[in-house]
Design a protein around this motif. Structure first.
Motif, short mmCIF file in Angstrom:
data_model
loop_
_atom_site.label_atom_id
_atom_site.label_comp_id
_atom_site.label_asym_id
_atom_site.label_seq_id
_atom_site.Cartn_x
_atom_site.Cartn_y
_atom_site.Cartn_z
N ILE A 20 -47.30 -23.99 12.43
CA ILE A 20 -46.59 -24.68 11.35
C ILE A 20 -47.06 -24.17 9.99
CG2 ILE A 20 -46.29 -26.93 10.23
CD1 ILE A 20 -46.42 -28.16 13.08
N ALA A 21 -48.38 -24.04 9.82
CA ALA A 21 -48.91 -23.55 8.54
C ALA A 21 -48.49 -22.11 8.30
CB ALA A 21 -50.44 -23.67 8.53
N LEU A 22 -48.54 -21.29 9.34
CA LEU A 22 -48.12 -19.90 9.22
C LEU A 22 -46.65 -19.81 8.83
CD1 LEU A 22 -48.60 -16.88 9.47
CD2 LEU A 22 -48.23 -17.10 11.94
N LYS A 23 -45.82 -20.63 9.47
CA LYS A 23 -44.39 -20.63 9.15
C LYS A 23 -44.16 -21.01 7.69
CE LYS A 23 -39.99 -22.55 10.55
NZ LYS A 23 -39.30 -23.55 11.35
N GLU A 24 -44.90 -22.00 7.18
CA GLU A 24 -44.77 -22.40 5.78
C GLU A 24 -45.15 -21.27 4.84
OE1 GLU A 24 -47.02 -25.99 5.25
OE2 GLU A 24 -45.65 -27.16 6.50
N LEU A 26 -45.05 -18.01 5.51
CA LEU A 26 -44.03 -16.97 5.59
C LEU A 26 -42.74 -17.40 4.89
CD1 LEU A 26 -44.49 -15.77 9.28
CD2 LEU A 26 -45.31 -14.67 7.19
N GLU A 27 -42.37 -18.66 4.99
CA GLU A 27 -41.17 -19.15 4.30
C GLU A 27 -41.35 -19.11 2.79
OE1 GLU A 27 -40.57 -22.93 6.23
OE2 GLU A 27 -39.20 -22.05 7.70
N THR A 28 -42.54 -19.42 2.31
CA THR A 28 -42.82 -19.34 0.87
C THR A 28 -42.72 -17.89 0.40
OG1 THR A 28 -44.24 -21.29 0.96
CG2 THR A 28 -44.55 -19.80 -0.92
N ALA A 29 -43.28 -16.97 1.18
CA ALA A 29 -43.20 -15.54 0.85
C ALA A 29 -41.75 -15.06 0.87
CB ALA A 29 -44.05 -14.72 1.81
N TYR A 30 -40.99 -15.53 1.85
CA TYR A 30 -39.57 -15.16 1.96
C TYR A 30 -38.81 -15.61 0.71
CZ TYR A 30 -34.76 -15.13 3.66
OH TYR A 30 -33.41 -14.92 3.80
N THR A 31 -39.05 -16.83 0.28
CA THR A 31 -38.39 -17.36 -0.92
C THR A 31 -38.77 -16.53 -2.14
OG1 THR A 31 -38.35 -19.58 0.03
CG2 THR A 31 -38.12 -19.42 -2.37
N ALA A 32 -40.05 -16.20 -2.28
CA ALA A 32 -40.50 -15.41 -3.43
C ALA A 32 -39.88 -14.01 -3.41
CB ALA A 32 -42.03 -15.31 -3.42
N GLU A 33 -39.87 -13.36 -2.26
CA GLU A 33 -39.30 -12.02 -2.15
C GLU A 33 -37.80 -12.04 -2.44
OE1 GLU A 33 -40.74 -9.13 -1.79
OE2 GLU A 33 -42.75 -9.75 -1.25
N LYS A 69 -36.23 -9.18 5.19
CA LYS A 69 -35.76 -9.04 6.57
C LYS A 69 -36.93 -9.13 7.55
CE LYS A 69 -32.86 -8.30 9.87
NZ LYS A 69 -32.17 -9.44 10.41
N GLN A 70 -38.03 -8.46 7.22
CA GLN A 70 -39.21 -8.51 8.08
C GLN A 70 -39.77 -9.93 8.15
OE1 GLN A 70 -41.48 -5.55 5.99
NE2 GLN A 70 -40.93 -3.93 7.44
N LEU A 71 -39.82 -10.60 7.01
CA LEU A 71 -40.30 -11.99 7.00
C LEU A 71 -39.38 -12.89 7.81
CD1 LEU A 71 -41.41 -12.20 3.28
CD2 LEU A 71 -42.90 -12.56 5.27
N GLN A 72 -38.09 -12.69 7.66
CA GLN A 72 -37.12 -13.48 8.41
C GLN A 72 -37.32 -13.29 9.92
OE1 GLN A 72 -33.00 -12.32 7.89
NE2 GLN A 72 -32.37 -14.46 7.92
N ASN A 73 -37.56 -12.06 10.33
CA ASN A 73 -37.82 -11.79 11.75
C ASN A 73 -39.09 -12.50 12.24
OD1 ASN A 73 -35.56 -10.15 11.90
ND2 ASN A 73 -36.70 -8.25 11.62
N GLU A 74 -40.13 -12.48 11.42
CA GLU A 74 -41.38 -13.15 11.81
C GLU A 74 -41.19 -14.66 11.89
OE1 GLU A 74 -44.05 -11.68 12.95
OE2 GLU A 74 -43.16 -9.72 12.58
N ILE A 75 -40.45 -15.21 10.95
CA ILE A 75 -40.19 -16.66 10.96
C ILE A 75 -39.40 -17.04 12.21
CG2 ILE A 75 -38.92 -18.52 9.79
CD1 ILE A 75 -39.66 -17.04 7.12
#
Length: 79
Positions: A20-24, A26-33, A69-75
């Motif tokens: 859950i923490a990892l997903k948060e 990655l989602e924050t990084a996705y939003t920033a990117e 795209k990479q972050l989306q795949n990891e999420i």
């Protein structure tokens, strides 16, 4: 390195990231990117007198697109 603060020094992993923490994160990084990509594209489109800068900004946006795209795949893997 301060080994007293090394999270796995005793190999118990009590402070390792949860999914859950990892997903948060990655989602924050996705939003920033995504926001950076958008800003680079908009700025690039508004520049008319400096072709090199315009191209560099477009390249920055392309790099952000790849990272999003990479972050989306990891999420998606975490679901």
């Amino acid at each position: 390195m301060n080994h007293e603060k090394d999270y796995d020094r005793d190999h118990d992993r009590e402070d390792a990231l949860t999914d859950i923490a990892l997903k948060e994160i990655l989602e924050t990084a996705y939003t920033a990117e995504t926001e950076l990509m958008r800003r680079y594209l908009i700025t690039s489109e508004r520049i008319s007198d400096d072709h090199e800068l315009k191209e560099r900004l477009a390249n920055f946006a392309e790099g952000n697109a790849k990272r999003t795209k990479q972050l989306q795949n990891e999420i998606e893997k975490l679901h």
